[in-house]
Write a protein that holds these residues in place. Structure first.
Motif, mmCIF file in Angstrom:
data_model
loop_
_atom_site.group_PDB
_atom_site.id
_atom_site.type_symbol
_atom_site.label_atom_id
_atom_site.label_comp_id
_atom_site.label_asym_id
_atom_site.label_seq_id
_atom_site.Cartn_x
_atom_site.Cartn_y
_atom_site.Cartn_z
ATOM 1 N N GLU A 181 0.745 -1.138 -0.112
ATOM 2 C CA GLU A 181 0.026 -0.213 -0.108
ATOM 3 C C GLU A 181 0.870 1.133 0.015
ATOM 4 O O GLU A 181 0.710 2.230 -0.680
ATOM 5 C CB GLU A 181 -0.931 -0.045 1.368
ATOM 6 C CG GLU A 181 -2.110 -0.834 1.248
ATOM 7 C CD GLU A 181 -3.214 -0.260 0.105
ATOM 8 O OE1 GLU A 181 -3.395 0.822 0.010
ATOM 9 O OE2 GLU A 181 -3.610 -1.370 -0.607
ATOM 10 N N ALA A 182 1.755 1.267 0.614
ATOM 11 C CA ALA A 182 2.680 2.265 0.958
ATOM 12 C C ALA A 182 3.648 2.733 -0.342
ATOM 13 O O ALA A 182 3.759 3.905 -0.799
ATOM 14 C CB ALA A 182 3.639 2.204 2.132
ATOM 15 N N ALA A 183 4.213 1.505 -0.682
ATOM 16 C CA ALA A 183 4.837 1.689 -2.171
ATOM 17 C C ALA A 183 4.137 2.112 -3.446
ATOM 18 O O ALA A 183 4.683 3.194 -3.904
ATOM 19 C CB ALA A 183 5.608 0.283 -2.450
ATOM 20 N N ASN A 184 2.696 1.618 -3.384
ATOM 21 C CA ASN A 184 2.039 2.155 -4.518
ATOM 22 C C ASN A 184 1.764 3.663 -4.216
ATOM 23 O O ASN A 184 1.717 4.544 -5.163
ATOM 24 C CB ASN A 184 0.622 1.547 -4.490
ATOM 25 C CG ASN A 184 -0.255 1.898 -5.576
ATOM 26 O OD1 ASN A 184 -0.050 1.547 -6.695
ATOM 27 N ND2 ASN A 184 -1.518 2.252 -5.310
ATOM 28 N N HIS A 185 1.515 4.011 -2.945
ATOM 29 C CA HIS A 185 1.189 5.691 -2.783
ATOM 30 C C HIS A 185 2.452 6.528 -2.986
ATOM 31 O O HIS A 185 2.282 7.502 -3.492
ATOM 32 C CB HIS A 185 0.570 5.821 -1.513
ATOM 33 C CG HIS A 185 0.165 7.118 -0.927
ATOM 34 N ND1 HIS A 185 -0.914 7.782 -1.367
ATOM 35 C CD2 HIS A 185 0.934 8.208 -0.249
ATOM 36 C CE1 HIS A 185 -0.588 9.164 -1.073
ATOM 37 N NE2 HIS A 185 0.149 9.153 -0.169
ATOM 38 N N LEU A 186 3.553 5.854 -2.484
ATOM 39 C CA LEU A 186 4.792 6.764 -2.464
ATOM 40 C C LEU A 186 5.387 6.674 -3.613
ATOM 41 O O LEU A 186 6.394 7.639 -3.787
ATOM 42 C CB LEU A 186 5.563 6.250 -1.328
ATOM 43 C CG LEU A 186 5.039 6.445 0.320
ATOM 44 C CD1 LEU A 186 5.953 5.753 1.168
ATOM 45 C CD2 LEU A 186 4.674 7.932 0.475
ATOM 46 N N LYS A 187 5.408 5.953 -4.436
ATOM 47 C CA LYS A 187 6.073 6.037 -5.863
ATOM 48 C C LYS A 187 6.278 7.337 -6.594
ATOM 49 O O LYS A 187 7.194 7.615 -7.112
ATOM 50 C CB LYS A 187 5.844 5.067 -6.660
ATOM 51 C CG LYS A 187 6.389 3.640 -6.465
ATOM 52 C CD LYS A 187 5.780 2.403 -7.812
ATOM 53 C CE LYS A 187 6.684 1.331 -7.587
ATOM 54 N NZ LYS A 187 6.409 0.204 -8.872
ATOM 55 N N GLY A 188 5.082 8.071 -6.565
ATOM 56 C CA GLY A 188 4.897 9.365 -7.312
ATOM 57 C C GLY A 188 5.570 10.473 -6.433
ATOM 58 O O GLY A 188 6.038 11.498 -7.319
ATOM 59 N N LYS A 189 5.521 10.464 -5.166
ATOM 60 C CA LYS A 189 6.034 11.614 -4.310
ATOM 61 C C LYS A 189 6.981 11.499 -3.504
ATOM 62 O O LYS A 189 7.659 12.139 -3.083
ATOM 63 C CB LYS A 189 4.432 11.966 -3.610
ATOM 64 C CG LYS A 189 4.227 10.815 -2.455
ATOM 65 C CD LYS A 189 2.995 11.276 -1.742
ATOM 66 C CE LYS A 189 3.333 11.748 -0.611
ATOM 67 N NZ LYS A 189 2.423 12.528 0.457
ATOM 68 N N GLY A 190 7.344 10.228 -3.067
ATOM 69 C CA GLY A 190 8.584 9.943 -2.410
ATOM 70 C C GLY A 190 8.269 9.770 -0.740
ATOM 71 O O GLY A 190 6.861 10.242 -0.432
ATOM 72 N N GLY A 191 8.844 8.986 0.007
ATOM 73 C CA GLY A 191 8.800 9.028 1.488
ATOM 74 C C GLY A 191 9.540 7.496 1.926
ATOM 75 O O GLY A 191 10.350 7.438 1.307
ATOM 76 N N ALA A 192 9.139 7.275 2.984
ATOM 77 C CA ALA A 192 9.733 6.045 3.777
ATOM 78 C C ALA A 192 8.545 5.009 4.206
ATOM 79 O O ALA A 192 7.559 5.232 4.279
ATOM 80 C CB ALA A 192 10.400 6.643 5.118
ATOM 81 N N ILE A 193 9.469 3.868 4.077
ATOM 82 C CA ILE A 193 8.570 2.568 4.448
ATOM 83 C C ILE A 193 9.549 2.009 5.563
ATOM 84 O O ILE A 193 10.708 1.817 5.143
ATOM 85 C CB ILE A 193 8.336 1.522 3.486
ATOM 86 C CG1 ILE A 193 7.549 2.043 2.119
ATOM 87 C CG2 ILE A 193 7.876 0.384 4.088
ATOM 88 C CD1 ILE A 193 7.416 1.361 1.147
ATOM 89 N N ILE A 194 9.130 2.005 6.817
ATOM 90 C CA ILE A 194 9.823 1.343 7.989
ATOM 91 C C ILE A 194 9.170 0.116 8.429
ATOM 92 O O ILE A 194 8.078 0.288 8.927
ATOM 93 C CB ILE A 194 9.944 2.505 8.858
ATOM 94 C CG1 ILE A 194 10.648 3.781 8.352
ATOM 95 C CG2 ILE A 194 10.837 2.175 9.982
ATOM 96 C CD1 ILE A 194 10.665 4.915 9.475
ATOM 97 N N ASN A 195 9.728 -0.702 8.379
ATOM 98 C CA ASN A 195 9.460 -2.138 8.702
ATOM 99 C C ASN A 195 10.216 -2.760 9.926
ATOM 100 O O ASN A 195 11.525 -2.491 10.194
ATOM 101 C CB ASN A 195 9.620 -3.260 7.665
ATOM 102 C CG ASN A 195 8.759 -3.184 6.587
ATOM 103 O OD1 ASN A 195 7.709 -2.353 6.499
ATOM 104 N ND2 ASN A 195 8.947 -3.639 5.214
ATOM 105 N N LEU A 196 9.274 -3.053 10.896
ATOM 106 C CA LEU A 196 10.068 -3.457 12.479
ATOM 107 C C LEU A 196 10.257 -4.867 12.244
ATOM 108 O O LEU A 196 9.518 -6.098 12.067
ATOM 109 C CB LEU A 196 8.886 -3.329 13.451
ATOM 110 C CG LEU A 196 9.028 -2.186 14.287
ATOM 111 C CD1 LEU A 196 10.443 -1.985 15.022
ATOM 112 C CD2 LEU A 196 9.027 -0.888 13.162
#
Length: 346
Positions: A128-143
């Protein structure tokens, strides 16, 4: 494509597993630093209280009651972030649960349920995060955990799920880099953290579960997570003790096996009977705005190692790694120290 992460005070952060332990401390810490929050867990009462606390103190937070093992619930979390804030900048996959006991005691159904939460819930959130952030950038943090590299005896299925989390996170990072997506993908690997984790676990042992030493405060993990929201990092191990365990797995795996079998297996058990097995966070929501757990020893409130490796200076990072290696060497040599008849080191 270069990843430029926003300042924390300008971010919208999605955080799963927000109602206790690491997630709770991270939510409070991020709110104090000005981030807007979308908080998710299965525990509605706790989430409502937490959002009221944050909003009453001048922050901005909403919540979504969600079971991350259900993909539709994870999608609702993303939709809520977009409807309220127009999207999000960081997604933190923190929700997780453990099982204590010998493999032959644990039903396959419980093993599958744990993987649905710890692994598949993280996969749903990451995609979900990757799909949303691909165009704008951001961070995915996995525990993940230090158990993404090491297997803790009597927590084998939890360890296996965290191994899977590491493999998935590394693969996701490489694919996004290959595609030029401006997304930072970080694996956080905590050592033992004094949270309700042992109390929320499903426990098949004859005694209550507890952390083996050393244990660190959840604030040490929260600080690392907050750092990675605005600073791209590949992975961060939280706790020098955890780095030492990983070093043992890499350099002396046979010795680590023996340590697990003879010492660690005893250190995981408290000196009192377990709760009823029906009281667990695998089968039902267990969050209650509780930051700390039942660790009986001295909780380390800071980690010099983790603070050093997130400091930014290559020299400081190198010194921290070398220091962890020296500590490991000393630890490994300790059992071999001969003692005289008075019990003192010779």
């Amino acid at each position: 494509m270069k990843t430029n992460l926003k300042k924390l005070s300008n971010q919208v952060i999605v955080l799963t597993g927000a109602s206790s332990g690491i997630g709770l401390v991270t939510a409070r810490m991020a709110a104090k630093k000005g981030a807007k929050l979308v908080l998710a867990s299965r525990s509605e009462d706790a989430l409502r209280q937490l959002c009221d606390e944050i909003n009453d103190n001048g922050g901005e937070a909403i919540y979504v009651v969600a079971d991350v093992s259900q993909q539709a619930d994870v999608q609702r979390v993303s939709q809520a972030a977009q409807q309220r804030f127009g999207g999000f900048d960081t997604w933190i996959n923190n929700a997780g649960v453990s099982i204590y006991g010998k493999l032959e005691q644990v039903p396959i159904e419980d093993m599958r349920k744990l993987f649905e939460i710890n692994f598949w819930g993280l996969v749903y959130g990451s995609m979900e995060a990757a799909n949303h952030l691909k165009g704008k950038g951001g961070a995915i943090i996995n525990l993940g955990s230090i158990l993404s590299d090491v297997t803790a005896i009597l927590q084998t299925i939890y360890s296996a799920s965290k191994h899977a989390v590491k493999g998935f996170t590394d693969g996701l990072r490489m694919e996004l880099e290959m595609d030029g997506a401006p997304i930072s993908v970080t694996l956080i690997q905590p050592a033992a953290i004094d949270t309700p984790y042992p109390l929320h676990a499903k426990n098949y042992m004859e005694r209550e579960a507890k952390h083996a030493p050393p244990a660190y405060a959840p604030d040490t993990v929260a600080r690392a997570i907050i750092h990675c929201c605005s600073t791209p990092e590949r992975s961060v191990v939280v706790g020098g003790g955890g780095r030492a365990f990983i070093g043992m797995e890499n350099w002396t795996p046979g010795l680590l096996d023996k340590f697990m079998e003879k010492a660690f297996s005893k250190q995981e058990k408290a000196d009192y009977p377990p709760r009823p097995i029906s009281e667990n966070g695998l089968d039902r929501a267990a969050g209650s705005l509780q930051e700390r757990g039942n660790y009986p020893g001295h909780t380390r409130e800071t980690s010099f190692y983790t603070a050093a490796v997130t400091a930014g200076s290559p020299a400081i990072r190198t010194a921290a790694v070398v220091g962890a290696g020296v500590a490991l060497a000393a630890w490994l040599s300790w059992p071999a120290v001969k003692k005289n008849k008075n019990g003192k080191a010779a």
